[in-house]
Scaffold this motif. Structure first.
Motif, mmCIF file in Angstrom:
data_model
loop_
_atom_site.group_PDB
_atom_site.id
_atom_site.type_symbol
_atom_site.label_atom_id
_atom_site.label_comp_id
_atom_site.label_asym_id
_atom_site.label_seq_id
_atom_site.Cartn_x
_atom_site.Cartn_y
_atom_site.Cartn_z
ATOM 1 N N LYS A 205 69.532 -8.802 0.136
ATOM 2 C CA LYS A 205 70.115 -7.706 -0.627
ATOM 3 C C LYS A 205 69.475 -7.504 -2.000
ATOM 4 O O LYS A 205 69.737 -6.515 -2.662
ATOM 5 C CB LYS A 205 71.616 -7.944 -0.807
ATOM 6 C CG LYS A 205 72.399 -7.954 0.497
ATOM 7 C CD LYS A 205 73.867 -8.218 0.248
ATOM 8 C CE LYS A 205 74.647 -8.250 1.551
ATOM 9 N NZ LYS A 205 76.081 -8.575 1.332
ATOM 10 N N SER A 206 68.668 -8.474 -2.420
ATOM 11 C CA SER A 206 68.088 -8.398 -3.767
ATOM 12 C C SER A 206 66.571 -8.458 -3.704
ATOM 13 O O SER A 206 65.936 -9.258 -4.381
ATOM 14 C CB SER A 206 68.627 -9.543 -4.631
ATOM 15 O OG SER A 206 70.027 -9.592 -4.591
ATOM 16 N N SER A 207 65.990 -7.602 -2.858
ATOM 17 C CA SER A 207 64.540 -7.632 -2.660
ATOM 18 C C SER A 207 63.769 -7.340 -3.943
ATOM 19 O O SER A 207 62.698 -7.900 -4.172
ATOM 20 C CB SER A 207 64.135 -6.645 -1.570
ATOM 21 O OG SER A 207 64.532 -5.325 -1.916
ATOM 22 N N VAL A 208 64.313 -6.477 -4.800
ATOM 23 C CA VAL A 208 63.617 -6.156 -6.048
ATOM 24 C C VAL A 208 63.592 -7.379 -6.958
ATOM 25 O O VAL A 208 62.568 -7.671 -7.595
ATOM 26 C CB VAL A 208 64.289 -4.970 -6.775
ATOM 27 C CG1 VAL A 208 63.562 -4.669 -8.082
ATOM 28 C CG2 VAL A 208 64.297 -3.732 -5.891
ATOM 29 N N GLN A 209 64.694 -8.115 -6.997
ATOM 30 C CA GLN A 209 64.749 -9.314 -7.846
ATOM 31 C C GLN A 209 63.716 -10.347 -7.408
ATOM 32 O O GLN A 209 62.977 -10.887 -8.234
ATOM 33 C CB GLN A 209 66.143 -9.941 -7.796
ATOM 34 C CG GLN A 209 67.221 -9.107 -8.472
ATOM 35 C CD GLN A 209 68.580 -9.767 -8.379
ATOM 36 O OE1 GLN A 209 68.714 -10.976 -8.537
ATOM 37 N NE2 GLN A 209 69.611 -8.975 -8.110
ATOM 38 N N ILE A 210 63.650 -10.634 -6.117
ATOM 39 C CA ILE A 210 62.713 -11.646 -5.643
ATOM 40 C C ILE A 210 61.278 -11.168 -5.806
ATOM 41 O O ILE A 210 60.363 -11.950 -6.083
ATOM 42 C CB ILE A 210 63.016 -12.038 -4.175
ATOM 43 C CG1 ILE A 210 62.416 -13.418 -3.864
ATOM 44 C CG2 ILE A 210 62.526 -11.022 -3.188
ATOM 45 C CD1 ILE A 210 63.046 -14.555 -4.596
#
Length: 219
Positions: free
Chosen positions: A25-30
């Motif tokens: 759900k947090s592809s941008v963060q990773i």
């Protein structure tokens, strides 16, 4: 194959790290975390947005969340913009994630081309996505009747096409790291997967199983 001799430890490590940054759900963060590793320097929101091909608003939101988690920090300014970098905690997190993904040889670079950056990001994202699907498949099978589910059901639970789910499951349905046993029903020719002993032992050490035991004990 992303997980070799220490598959159990790596899956458990990945799931623990997933508790900090939700991989699905947090592809941008990773992706931001790995951009810092790929470029080997601090970056502005504009640089991150352009490199990741993401909207600036999404990047700023991801940076804010990463700051709250202690993964990144503001380190100054550049061209009138805030400059961000990995915190000490973020560096430790990144190193642990690289080890769990079998990327110990991943080199920090002072300068990389756009083509190299994209290639590195795609490699990392593919490994993270594959590990996450395998972990979730283990959990679904472990909590199902006879630890067996049809490919159709697994693909629906993983929100994947049957072809893609089969691709992931088949990797771990043969030695030396056999987590699943592939079964083809002779009457219907439908494909099923059963969780093997090695896969079940991984589940017994997951947070999902420990949480389930606590709920059952309380009830």
């Amino acid at each position: 194959m992303i997980l070799d001799s220490s598959i159990e430890e790596k899956l458990r490590t990945l799931k623990r790290l997933d508790g900090v940054i939700d991989f699905s759900k947090s592809s941008v963060q990773i992706e931001i975390v790995f951009l810092f590793l790929i470029y080997g320097r601090d970056l502005t929101p504009t640089e991150i947005s352009e490199s990741a091909n993401e909207r600036r608003k999404a990047v700023l939101d991801a940076l804010r969340k990463l700051q709250l988690k202690g993964i990144v920090k503001k380190v100054g300014e550049k061209d009138g913009e805030p400059l961000y970098g990995l915190s000490e905690e973020g560096k430790k997190y990144s190193e642990e994630l690289l080890r769990a993904l079998g990327l110990e040889g991943f080199k920090l670079a002072s300068r990389v081309s756009e083509e190299e950056s994209i290639r590195e990001r795609l490699i990392v994202q593919k490994k993270i996505i594959e590990a996450n699907y395998i972990y979730n498949a283990i959990c679904y099978l472990a909590t199902s009747k006879d630890q067996t589910l049809s490919l159709k059901t697994i693909s629906r639970l993983l929100n994947l096409s049957e072809e893609r789910a089969k691709e992931y499951l088949d990797i771990y349905s043969r030695p030396p790291e056999r987590l699943f046993r592939k079964i083809i029903k002779p009457d219907t020719r439908e494909t099923y997967y059963k969780l093997e002993k090695e896969g079940l032992s991984i589940f017994y050490r997951t947070q999902n199983y420990l949480s389930l035991k606590i709920v059952l004990y309380i009830s």
